[in-house]
Scaffold this motif. Sequence first.
Motif, mmCIF file in Angstrom:
data_model
loop_
_atom_site.group_PDB
_atom_site.id
_atom_site.type_symbol
_atom_site.label_atom_id
_atom_site.label_comp_id
_atom_site.label_asym_id
_atom_site.label_seq_id
_atom_site.Cartn_x
_atom_site.Cartn_y
_atom_site.Cartn_z
ATOM 1 N N PHE A 2 0.846 -1.189 0.000
ATOM 2 C CA PHE A 2 0.000 0.000 0.000
ATOM 3 C C PHE A 2 0.883 1.241 0.000
ATOM 4 C CE2 PHE A 2 0.560 -1.899 4.183
ATOM 5 C CZ PHE A 2 1.269 -0.911 4.826
ATOM 6 N N PRO A 3 0.348 2.387 -0.383
ATOM 7 C CA PRO A 3 1.161 3.612 -0.368
ATOM 8 C C PRO A 3 1.617 3.955 1.055
ATOM 9 C CG PRO A 3 -0.870 3.942 -1.605
ATOM 10 C CD PRO A 3 -0.986 2.612 -0.916
ATOM 11 N N LEU A 4 2.858 4.373 1.193
ATOM 12 C CA LEU A 4 3.404 4.748 2.498
ATOM 13 C C LEU A 4 3.351 6.260 2.657
ATOM 14 C CD1 LEU A 4 6.522 2.399 2.479
ATOM 15 C CD2 LEU A 4 4.439 2.110 3.818
ATOM 16 N N ASP A 5 3.020 6.714 3.865
ATOM 17 C CA ASP A 5 2.995 8.152 4.104
ATOM 18 C C ASP A 5 4.414 8.669 4.368
ATOM 19 O OD1 ASP A 5 3.607 7.470 6.741
ATOM 20 O OD2 ASP A 5 1.593 7.860 7.496
ATOM 21 N N GLU A 6 4.554 9.964 4.451
ATOM 22 C CA GLU A 6 5.871 10.595 4.628
ATOM 23 C C GLU A 6 6.555 10.141 5.917
ATOM 24 O OE1 GLU A 6 7.607 12.464 2.439
ATOM 25 O OE2 GLU A 6 5.965 11.951 1.077
ATOM 26 N N ARG A 7 5.771 9.963 6.976
ATOM 27 C CA ARG A 7 6.337 9.549 8.267
ATOM 28 C C ARG A 7 6.937 8.145 8.162
ATOM 29 N NH1 ARG A 7 2.644 7.842 12.292
ATOM 30 N NH2 ARG A 7 3.936 6.751 13.754
ATOM 31 N N ALA A 8 6.222 7.231 7.504
ATOM 32 C CA ALA A 8 6.723 5.866 7.341
ATOM 33 C C ALA A 8 7.978 5.863 6.477
ATOM 34 C CB ALA A 8 5.646 4.976 6.722
ATOM 35 N N LEU A 9 7.965 6.636 5.391
ATOM 36 C CA LEU A 9 9.144 6.715 4.530
ATOM 37 C C LEU A 9 10.330 7.312 5.277
ATOM 38 C CD1 LEU A 9 7.666 7.767 1.078
ATOM 39 C CD2 LEU A 9 8.786 5.615 1.654
ATOM 40 N N ALA A 10 10.085 8.323 6.096
ATOM 41 C CA ALA A 10 11.166 8.933 6.877
ATOM 42 C C ALA A 10 11.777 7.909 7.836
ATOM 43 C CB ALA A 10 10.650 10.150 7.639
ATOM 44 N N HIS A 11 10.927 7.060 8.420
ATOM 45 C CA HIS A 11 11.421 6.018 9.327
ATOM 46 C C HIS A 11 12.300 5.019 8.565
ATOM 47 C CE1 HIS A 11 11.598 3.272 12.689
ATOM 48 N NE2 HIS A 11 11.189 2.297 11.891
ATOM 49 N N ILE A 57 14.350 8.312 -3.344
ATOM 50 C CA ILE A 57 13.500 7.208 -2.895
ATOM 51 C C ILE A 57 12.637 6.751 -4.058
ATOM 52 C CG2 ILE A 57 11.693 6.495 -1.290
ATOM 53 C CD1 ILE A 57 12.664 8.777 0.562
ATOM 54 N N ILE A 58 12.702 5.463 -4.332
ATOM 55 C CA ILE A 58 11.874 4.865 -5.373
ATOM 56 C C ILE A 58 10.915 3.905 -4.685
ATOM 57 C CG2 ILE A 58 11.853 3.406 -7.437
ATOM 58 C CD1 ILE A 58 14.769 4.389 -7.922
ATOM 59 N N THR A 59 9.619 4.183 -4.793
ATOM 60 C CA THR A 59 8.627 3.324 -4.154
ATOM 61 C C THR A 59 7.915 2.494 -5.214
ATOM 62 O OG1 THR A 59 6.936 5.038 -4.261
ATOM 63 C CG2 THR A 59 8.239 4.919 -2.243
ATOM 64 N N SER A 60 7.525 1.284 -4.817
ATOM 65 C CA SER A 60 6.763 0.435 -5.727
ATOM 66 C C SER A 60 5.731 -0.361 -4.944
ATOM 67 C CB SER A 60 7.692 -0.500 -6.504
ATOM 68 O OG SER A 60 8.376 -1.359 -5.635
ATOM 69 N N HIS A 61 4.689 -0.737 -5.645
ATOM 70 C CA HIS A 61 3.583 -1.499 -5.073
ATOM 71 C C HIS A 61 3.873 -2.984 -5.260
ATOM 72 C CE1 HIS A 61 -0.591 -2.142 -3.916
ATOM 73 N NE2 HIS A 61 -0.667 -3.027 -4.901
ATOM 74 N N ASN A 62 3.794 -3.772 -4.182
ATOM 75 C CA ASN A 62 4.024 -5.213 -4.239
ATOM 76 C C ASN A 62 2.866 -5.908 -3.534
ATOM 77 O OD1 ASN A 62 4.810 -7.873 -3.988
ATOM 78 N ND2 ASN A 62 6.909 -7.403 -3.398
ATOM 79 N N GLU A 63 1.945 -6.438 -4.319
ATOM 80 C CA GLU A 63 0.752 -7.087 -3.749
ATOM 81 C C GLU A 63 1.076 -8.386 -3.030
ATOM 82 O OE1 GLU A 63 -2.103 -7.534 -6.860
ATOM 83 O OE2 GLU A 63 -2.378 -5.374 -7.089
ATOM 84 N N GLU A 64 2.253 -8.955 -3.277
ATOM 85 C CA GLU A 64 2.621 -10.205 -2.614
ATOM 86 C C GLU A 64 2.941 -10.000 -1.137
ATOM 87 O OE1 GLU A 64 5.631 -12.301 -4.767
ATOM 88 O OE2 GLU A 64 4.492 -12.233 -6.637
ATOM 89 N N LEU A 65 3.282 -8.780 -0.755
ATOM 90 C CA LEU A 65 3.505 -8.489 0.659
ATOM 91 C C LEU A 65 2.151 -8.323 1.342
ATOM 92 C CD1 LEU A 65 6.359 -5.826 0.450
ATOM 93 C CD2 LEU A 65 6.579 -8.200 1.129
ATOM 94 N N LEU A 66 1.972 -8.987 2.466
ATOM 95 C CA LEU A 66 0.708 -8.851 3.190
ATOM 96 C C LEU A 66 0.655 -7.536 3.952
ATOM 97 C CD1 LEU A 66 0.436 -12.458 4.619
ATOM 98 C CD2 LEU A 66 -0.741 -11.497 2.631
ATOM 99 N N ALA A 67 1.766 -7.175 4.536
ATOM 100 C CA ALA A 67 1.862 -5.941 5.322
ATOM 101 C C ALA A 67 3.337 -5.621 5.494
ATOM 102 C CB ALA A 67 1.202 -6.123 6.691
ATOM 103 N N GLY A 68 3.624 -4.400 5.890
ATOM 104 C CA GLY A 68 5.001 -4.008 6.127
ATOM 105 C C GLY A 68 5.662 -3.488 4.870
ATOM 106 N N PHE A 69 6.970 -3.694 4.770
ATOM 107 C CA PHE A 69 7.733 -3.176 3.638
ATOM 108 C C PHE A 69 8.993 -4.001 3.446
ATOM 109 C CE2 PHE A 69 9.813 -1.368 7.255
ATOM 110 C CZ PHE A 69 11.158 -1.351 6.910
ATOM 111 N N LYS A 70 9.589 -3.843 2.278
ATOM 112 C CA LYS A 70 10.937 -4.323 1.996
ATOM 113 C C LYS A 70 11.650 -3.153 1.341
ATOM 114 C CE LYS A 70 10.144 -9.256 1.496
ATOM 115 N NZ LYS A 70 10.351 -10.441 0.648
#
Length: 116
Positions: free
Chosen positions: A60-69, A81-94
């Motif tokens: 899902f899209p990450l907000d500025e606070r999450a990206l800053a973390h 910062i390059i963000t991408s959508h990965n539907e295979e992830l249930l939650a969180g980030f890589k």
Amino acid sequence: MTLSRKIAHTVIEQEVGSETLLATLSKYNLESLLPSIVAEMKKLVRMEDGSAALHVESPFPLDERALAHIVSLAEAQGAPIITSHNEELLAGFKARYKGMLYDGSAERIVHALTRN
């Protein structure tokens, strides 16, 4: 670190020419390492090309606070910062930065909890 990887690092860092590399490998009867050295060099070049940016994927899209973390976690202040959508992830980030993977995915957390 494997011998092939060490040689690949040396070739790239010291800008060793192909003739010098081949002569050295022949001198020590290490010609059989050439394919793996080339493969390692390709990996290193790819890492250098993409390592200047912080690559973040999430379901899902990450907000500025999450990206800053994530930037702080990866010590990537000032990096693009390059963000991408990965539907295979249930939650969180890589996130990947300078060849290092920062895995804050739910899958990794669940695996960590079930191993203990």
